[in-house]
Motif scaffolding. Sequence first.
Motif, PDB file in Angstrom:
ATOM      1  N   VAL A  70     104.655  45.617  -9.609  1.00 49.08           N
ATOM      2  CA  VAL A  70     104.361  47.048  -9.505  1.00 49.08           C
ATOM      3  C   VAL A  70     102.852  47.152  -9.376  1.00 49.08           C
ATOM      4  O   VAL A  70     102.116  46.610 -10.185  1.00 49.08           O
ATOM      5  N   GLY A  71     102.390  47.810  -8.335  1.00 45.76           N
ATOM      6  CA  GLY A  71     100.950  47.911  -8.109  1.00 45.76           C
ATOM      7  C   GLY A  71     100.418  46.782  -7.248  1.00 45.76           C
ATOM      8  O   GLY A  71      99.258  46.385  -7.369  1.00 45.76           O
ATOM      9  N   ALA A  72     101.257  46.253  -6.367  1.00 44.15           N
ATOM     10  CA  ALA A  72     100.870  45.106  -5.544  1.00 44.15           C
ATOM     11  C   ALA A  72      99.801  45.426  -4.512  1.00 44.15           C
ATOM     12  O   ALA A  72      99.208  44.517  -3.952  1.00 44.15           O
ATOM     13  N   THR A  73      99.551  46.700  -4.260  1.00 47.51           N
ATOM     14  CA  THR A  73      98.507  47.039  -3.290  1.00 47.51           C
ATOM     15  C   THR A  73      97.159  47.268  -3.970  1.00 47.51           C
ATOM     16  O   THR A  73      96.168  47.505  -3.304  1.00 47.51           O
ATOM     17  N   GLY A  74      97.125  47.162  -5.289  1.00 45.15           N
ATOM     18  CA  GLY A  74      95.872  47.297  -6.021  1.00 45.15           C
ATOM     19  C   GLY A  74      95.085  45.997  -6.023  1.00 45.15           C
ATOM     20  O   GLY A  74      95.538  44.965  -5.519  1.00 45.15           O
ATOM     21  N   TYR A  75      93.921  46.046  -6.592  1.00 45.89           N
ATOM     22  CA  TYR A  75      93.014  44.893  -6.569  1.00 45.89           C
ATOM     23  C   TYR A  75      93.634  43.673  -7.244  1.00 45.89           C
ATOM     24  O   TYR A  75      93.671  42.592  -6.669  1.00 45.89           O
ATOM     25  N   ILE A  76      94.126  43.828  -8.463  1.00 48.31           N
ATOM     26  CA  ILE A  76      94.701  42.698  -9.195  1.00 48.31           C
ATOM     27  C   ILE A  76      96.120  42.412  -8.730  1.00 48.31           C
ATOM     28  O   ILE A  76      96.507  41.254  -8.553  1.00 48.31           O
ATOM     29  N   GLY A  77      96.894  43.461  -8.497  1.00 51.27           N
ATOM     30  CA  GLY A  77      98.289  43.295  -8.089  1.00 51.27           C
ATOM     31  C   GLY A  77      98.452  42.490  -6.817  1.00 51.27           C
ATOM     32  O   GLY A  77      99.407  41.721  -6.665  1.00 51.27           O
ATOM     33  N   ARG A  78      97.524  42.662  -5.893  1.00 51.65           N
ATOM     34  CA  ARG A  78      97.595  41.907  -4.629  1.00 51.65           C
ATOM     35  C   ARG A  78      97.446  40.409  -4.884  1.00 51.65           C
ATOM     36  O   ARG A  78      98.163  39.602  -4.313  1.00 51.65           O
ATOM     37  N   ILE A 116     107.927  43.769  -4.126  1.00 51.65           N
ATOM     38  CA  ILE A 116     106.815  44.652  -4.470  1.00 51.65           C
ATOM     39  C   ILE A 116     107.305  46.094  -4.408  1.00 51.65           C
ATOM     40  O   ILE A 116     108.006  46.495  -3.493  1.00 51.65           O
ATOM     41  N   LEU A 117     106.951  46.852  -5.415  1.00 46.24           N
ATOM     42  CA  LEU A 117     107.339  48.245  -5.533  1.00 46.24           C
ATOM     43  C   LEU A 117     106.154  49.088  -5.078  1.00 46.24           C
ATOM     44  O   LEU A 117     105.056  48.974  -5.629  1.00 46.24           O
ATOM     45  N   VAL A 118     106.367  49.914  -4.036  1.00 46.46           N
ATOM     46  CA  VAL A 118     105.278  50.727  -3.490  1.00 46.46           C
ATOM     47  C   VAL A 118     105.716  52.175  -3.357  1.00 46.46           C
ATOM     48  O   VAL A 118     106.906  52.471  -3.254  1.00 46.46           O
ATOM     49  N   ARG A 178      95.921  50.371   2.286  1.00 45.74           N
ATOM     50  CA  ARG A 178      97.172  50.151   1.570  1.00 45.74           C
ATOM     51  C   ARG A 178      98.259  49.673   2.525  1.00 45.74           C
ATOM     52  O   ARG A 178      98.994  48.733   2.230  1.00 45.74           O
ATOM     53  N   ALA A 179      98.355  50.299   3.688  1.00 51.20           N
ATOM     54  CA  ALA A 179      99.343  49.894   4.693  1.00 51.20           C
ATOM     55  C   ALA A 179      99.102  48.458   5.133  1.00 51.20           C
ATOM     56  O   ALA A 179     100.043  47.680   5.305  1.00 51.20           O
ATOM     57  N   SER A 180      97.844  48.085   5.271  1.00 49.91           N
ATOM     58  CA  SER A 180      97.489  46.721   5.669  1.00 49.91           C
ATOM     59  C   SER A 180      97.902  45.715   4.595  1.00 49.91           C
ATOM     60  O   SER A 180      98.421  44.639   4.909  1.00 49.91           O
ATOM     61  N   SER A 181      97.688  46.071   3.328  1.00 45.57           N
ATOM     62  CA  SER A 181      98.077  45.187   2.222  1.00 45.57           C
ATOM     63  C   SER A 181      99.586  44.991   2.180  1.00 45.57           C
ATOM     64  O   SER A 181     100.074  43.871   2.008  1.00 45.57           O
ATOM     65  N   VAL A 182     100.339  46.079   2.350  1.00 45.48           N
ATOM     66  CA  VAL A 182     101.799  45.994   2.335  1.00 45.48           C
ATOM     67  C   VAL A 182     102.283  45.122   3.492  1.00 45.48           C
ATOM     68  O   VAL A 182     103.144  44.258   3.318  1.00 45.48           O
ATOM     69  N   ASP A 183     101.730  45.336   4.683  1.00 45.86           N
ATOM     70  CA  ASP A 183     102.131  44.540   5.851  1.00 45.86           C
ATOM     71  C   ASP A 183     101.816  43.059   5.660  1.00 45.86           C
ATOM     72  O   ASP A 183     102.619  42.196   6.004  1.00 45.86           O
ATOM     73  N   ALA A 184     100.655  42.757   5.098  1.00 45.25           N
ATOM     74  CA  ALA A 184     100.269  41.355   4.882  1.00 45.25           C
ATOM     75  C   ALA A 184     101.214  40.681   3.894  1.00 45.25           C
ATOM     76  O   ALA A 184     101.637  39.539   4.113  1.00 45.25           O
ATOM     77  N   LEU A 185     101.577  41.378   2.823  1.00 50.53           N
ATOM     78  CA  LEU A 185     102.495  40.807   1.842  1.00 50.53           C
ATOM     79  C   LEU A 185     103.894  40.656   2.431  1.00 50.53           C
ATOM     80  O   LEU A 185     104.588  39.682   2.167  1.00 50.53           O
ATOM     81  N   ARG A 186     104.305  41.623   3.242  1.00 48.38           N
ATOM     82  CA  ARG A 186     105.609  41.538   3.898  1.00 48.38           C
ATOM     83  C   ARG A 186     105.658  40.327   4.821  1.00 48.38           C
ATOM     84  O   ARG A 186     106.646  39.595   4.863  1.00 48.38           O
ATOM     85  N   GLN A 187     104.585  40.085   5.566  1.00 50.82           N
ATOM     86  CA  GLN A 187     104.537  38.936   6.484  1.00 50.82           C
ATOM     87  C   GLN A 187     104.583  37.614   5.727  1.00 50.82           C
ATOM     88  O   GLN A 187     105.083  36.619   6.246  1.00 50.82           O
ATOM     89  N   LYS A 188     104.065  37.595   4.505  1.00 46.85           N
ATOM     90  CA  LYS A 188     104.104  36.370   3.691  1.00 46.85           C
ATOM     91  C   LYS A 188     105.470  36.147   3.059  1.00 46.85           C
ATOM     92  O   LYS A 188     105.712  35.109   2.470  1.00 46.85           O
ATOM     93  N   GLY A 189     106.348  37.162   3.134  1.00 43.83           N
ATOM     94  CA  GLY A 189     107.697  36.989   2.614  1.00 43.83           C
ATOM     95  C   GLY A 189     108.103  37.919   1.496  1.00 43.83           C
ATOM     96  O   GLY A 189     109.209  37.811   0.975  1.00 43.83           O
ATOM     97  N   ILE A 191     109.929  47.341  -1.620  1.00 43.72           N
ATOM     98  CA  ILE A 191     110.834  48.366  -2.135  1.00 43.72           C
ATOM     99  C   ILE A 191     110.027  49.656  -2.267  1.00 43.72           C
ATOM    100  O   ILE A 191     109.059  49.707  -3.021  1.00 43.72           O
ATOM    101  N   GLU A 192     110.434  50.678  -1.496  1.00 45.15           N
ATOM    102  CA  GLU A 192     109.739  51.959  -1.575  1.00 45.15           C
ATOM    103  C   GLU A 192     110.417  52.846  -2.600  1.00 45.15           C
ATOM    104  O   GLU A 192     111.637  52.978  -2.604  1.00 45.15           O
ATOM    105  N   VAL A 193     109.622  53.457  -3.442  1.00 44.03           N
ATOM    106  CA  VAL A 193     110.116  54.363  -4.468  1.00 44.03           C
ATOM    107  C   VAL A 193     110.506  55.671  -3.788  1.00 44.03           C
ATOM    108  O   VAL A 193     109.770  56.190  -2.957  1.00 44.03           O
ATOM    109  N   ILE A 194     111.681  56.171  -4.157  1.00 41.60           N
ATOM    110  CA  ILE A 194     112.118  57.469  -3.627  1.00 41.60           C
ATOM    111  C   ILE A 194     111.972  58.496  -4.742  1.00 41.60           C
ATOM    112  O   ILE A 194     112.551  58.331  -5.829  1.00 41.60           O
ATOM    113  N   ARG A 195     111.213  59.527  -4.482  1.00 41.95           N
ATOM    114  CA  ARG A 195     111.034  60.566  -5.490  1.00 41.95           C
ATOM    115  C   ARG A 195     112.134  61.595  -5.330  1.00 41.95           C
ATOM    116  O   ARG A 195     112.414  62.069  -4.245  1.00 41.95           O
ATOM    117  N   VAL A 196     112.747  61.927  -6.435  1.00 49.45           N
ATOM    118  CA  VAL A 196     113.846  62.908  -6.411  1.00 49.45           C
ATOM    119  C   VAL A 196     113.432  64.166  -7.099  1.00 49.45           C
ATOM    120  O   VAL A 196     112.732  64.216  -8.020  1.00 49.45           O
TER     121      VAL A 196
END
Length: 79
Positions: free
Chosen positions: A25-33, A48-50, A59-70, A74-79
């Motif tokens: 949780v927080g994988a796009t942050g400084y430490i989470g990445r 990774i929960l985003v 942030r989009a670049s960080s998510v894409d880079a992590l996705r490419q690494k495998g 998981i995107e949070v859906i707000r209800v």
Amino acid sequence: MAPAAQELLLQEVPQPRRTGAALIVGATGYIGRFVAEACLDSGRDTFILVRPGNACPARASSVDALRQKGAVVIEVIRV
């Protein structure tokens, strides 16, 4: 060097088991990445929960880079 000491040096050092999945949780942050990349590099299944949306290009670049690494994103859906 004594034969016993040489024998000890030639033995393989057992590697720690790296099993189980990781949810970051927080994988796009400084430490989470760094945590997410370390989990991926160690061979763990990594999720990774985003928040939804890619409003921030960094942030989009960080998510894409992590996705490419495998990482599984998981995107949070707000209800």
